[in-house]
Design a protein around this motif. Structure first.
Motif, PDB file in Angstrom:
ATOM      1  N   CYS A 269      -4.977   0.863   2.596  1.00 37.01           N
ATOM      2  CA  CYS A 269      -5.875   2.022   2.583  1.00 37.01           C
ATOM      3  C   CYS A 269      -7.080   1.775   1.687  1.00 37.01           C
ATOM      4  CB  CYS A 269      -5.131   3.267   2.109  1.00 37.01           C
ATOM      5  SG  CYS A 269      -4.846   3.302   0.321  1.00 37.01           S
ATOM      6  N   ASP A 270      -6.946   0.819   0.750  1.00 38.07           N
ATOM      7  CA  ASP A 270      -8.044   0.462  -0.158  1.00 38.07           C
ATOM      8  C   ASP A 270      -8.301   1.491  -1.243  1.00 38.07           C
ATOM      9  OD1 ASP A 270      -9.104  -2.016   0.181  1.00 38.07           O
ATOM     10  OD2 ASP A 270     -10.260  -1.454   1.937  1.00 38.07           O
ATOM     11  N   GLN A 271      -7.559   2.581  -1.219  1.00 38.44           N
ATOM     12  CA  GLN A 271      -7.837   3.678  -2.152  1.00 38.44           C
ATOM     13  C   GLN A 271      -6.736   3.855  -3.186  1.00 38.44           C
ATOM     14  OE1 GLN A 271     -10.725   5.418  -1.798  1.00 38.44           O
ATOM     15  NE2 GLN A 271     -11.217   4.155  -0.010  1.00 38.44           N
ATOM     16  N   CYS A 272      -5.494   3.607  -2.771  1.00 39.72           N
ATOM     17  CA  CYS A 272      -4.373   3.933  -3.659  1.00 39.72           C
ATOM     18  C   CYS A 272      -4.332   2.989  -4.863  1.00 39.72           C
ATOM     19  CB  CYS A 272      -3.063   3.882  -2.883  1.00 39.72           C
ATOM     20  SG  CYS A 272      -2.567   2.218  -2.408  1.00 39.72           S
TER      21      CYS A 272
ATOM     22  N   CYS B  97       0.846  -1.203   0.000  1.00 41.95           N
ATOM     23  CA  CYS B  97       0.000   0.000   0.000  1.00 41.95           C
ATOM     24  C   CYS B  97       0.881   1.253   0.000  1.00 41.95           C
ATOM     25  CB  CYS B  97      -0.917   0.002   1.228  1.00 41.95           C
ATOM     26  SG  CYS B  97      -1.924   1.486   1.357  1.00 41.95           S
ATOM     27  N   GLN B  98       0.448   2.253  -0.794  1.00 39.65           N
ATOM     28  CA  GLN B  98       1.253   3.484  -0.912  1.00 39.65           C
ATOM     29  C   GLN B  98       0.971   4.486   0.194  1.00 39.65           C
ATOM     30  OE1 GLN B  98      -0.362   3.982  -4.763  1.00 39.65           O
ATOM     31  NE2 GLN B  98       1.459   3.270  -5.851  1.00 39.65           N
ATOM     32  N   THR B  99      -0.124   4.277   0.945  1.00 35.07           N
ATOM     33  CA  THR B  99      -0.453   5.191   2.042  1.00 35.07           C
ATOM     34  C   THR B  99       0.245   4.712   3.312  1.00 35.07           C
ATOM     35  OG1 THR B  99      -2.625   5.369   1.026  1.00 35.07           O
ATOM     36  CG2 THR B  99      -2.386   6.311   3.210  1.00 35.07           C
TER      37      THR B  99
ATOM     38  N   CYS C 295      -3.342  -0.658  -3.967  1.00 34.45           N
ATOM     39  CA  CYS C 295      -4.410  -1.449  -3.337  1.00 34.45           C
ATOM     40  C   CYS C 295      -5.424  -1.905  -4.386  1.00 34.45           C
ATOM     41  CB  CYS C 295      -5.126  -0.631  -2.257  1.00 34.45           C
ATOM     42  SG  CYS C 295      -4.246  -0.606  -0.679  1.00 34.45           S
TER      43      CYS C 295
HETATM   44 ZN   LIG Z   1      -3.353   1.547  -0.407  1.00 30.72          ZN
END
Ligand SMILES: [Zn+2]
Length: 362
Positions: free
Chosen positions: A60-63, A52-54, A66
């Protein structure tokens, strides 16, 4: 979804959190536990969290990373699992089939997931070995995700062992298995174990509600899943499950009160020459009914899984000798074990039928 969203398994999740926050993730993690404990989901969420990049210790499920991992499209995520039989091809074709099959397992119908073959081929392992040896490109780590790890044959296991002994920098292997005792001891010794425990009925129910299923069906699914061997998703899946359950119901009912004529009819309705997977599903449901029969005989009605069958169960319980029910359950367990040793499935059914008839009260 993220690691935190996995139902139950607080211990395993705390362990993962400790690894991630101290940046001490083992090179090989083996996630084990019985059917329906969330092994695959946890493995995928962990794969997401790893790249994950966050900042933080969960996905984070958003990047972008993910999302790509979720859709199994991440260039640094590599899959290994048994492929449907007869799907051999070029490396690129194999990788595409691996992805499709895995997508089915993660996001599709559980029934589709059982259509895979029984072995992980040496070629697929060699492909994984090659992919994992390159430096990661887009993310900090290359993640090798191995589903049904017990399906690796010894020859293939040895090539995996070579990579596990000298893991390429930044590579992490996540193995998933509900039969870890079938893995080579040399592989086991290279992996950090992460055991998952069976979920309770209410945990199963909570998990199903979170995915939008509730009501009587969810309750039945949760109870059957908690009794072992049956996937809640198969129960939710509907038609196929209902048809099979009706056959099992007829089989038990006729075994207790019917004739051989009924037996042959049920066999015919099962497709005449049922294959291993059909029989496996059949035996799983038989086993759930027998467990319920036991519970009814012991007046533990609250623990019954087939709640909608209480009347039939009580009738059957009266028509059987209590001591004999245990014997039938034993034969059933043996039948289940024999399936993996390629015993003729029809012989297993015939034996089970015979035991049921012998259990009839005089
Ligand atoms: Zn992420």
């Amino acid at each position: 979804m993220a690691i935190a969203s996995v139902t139950g398994q607080e211990r395993a999740k705390a362990q993962i959190d400790a690894w991630l926050t101290t940046d001490r993730l083992p090179h090989a993690i083996l996630i084990t536990g019985p059917l329906g404990t969330g092994k695959r989901q946890l493995a995928l969420e962990l794969a997401k969290a790893i790249n994950c990049q966050t900042p933080g210790s969960d996905a984070c499920d958003q990047c972008g990373s993910c999302r790509k991992t979720d859709s199994l499209n991440h260039p640094n995520l590599h899959l290994l699992l048994p492929l449907p039989t007869g799907s051999r091809g070029s490396d690129a074709e194999t990788m595409a089939t691996l992805r499709e099959t895995a997508l089915d397992q993660f996001h599709g119908q559980a029934a589709a997931a059982t259509r895979t073959g029984t072995n992980i081929s040496k070629d697929s392992i060699r492909l994984l070995q090659k992919e994992m040896s390159f430096a990661p490109t887009e993310a900090p780590h290359r993640v090798g995700l191995i589903l049904q790890a017990e399906a690796m044959l010894p020859a293939g296991s040895n090539s995996l062992l070579k990579i596990l002994e000298e893991p390429p920098g930044q590579s992490i292997f996540l193995l998933v298995s509900d039969a870890p005792d079938q893995l080579l001891p040399t592989i086991l010794s290279r992996c950090q174990r992460l055991p998952l425990r069976p979920l309770t009925v209410s945990e199963h129910r909570a998990r199903l509600e979170a995915s939008g299923t509730d009501g009587e069906r969810a309750d039945l699914a949760a109870r059957l899943a908690a009794s072992g061997r049956i996937r809640a998703e198969d129960v939710i899946g509907g038609e196929t499950f209902d048809e099979l359950r009706e056959l099992v119901r007829r089989f038990i009912s006729a075994g207790i009160q019917g004739t051989d004529q009924d037996y042959w009819q049920i066999l015919e309705d099962l497709g005449g020459r049922p294959d291993r997977q059909q029989i496996e599903g059949f035996l799983q449901l038989c086993s759930a009914y027998l467990r319920d029969l036991f519970l009814v005989q012991q007046q533990q009605l609250a623990a019954v899984a087939n709640v909608d069958e209480m009347e039939a169960l009580q009738g059957w319980a009266q028509a059987l000798q209590p001591a004999r029910v245990e014997l039938v359950a034993q034969v059933l367990d043996q039948a289940y074990d024999s399936l993996s040793r390629n015993v003729n499935p029809q012989l297993l059914l015939a034996d089970l039928w015979y035991q049921l008839q012998r259990a009839r009260a005089a």
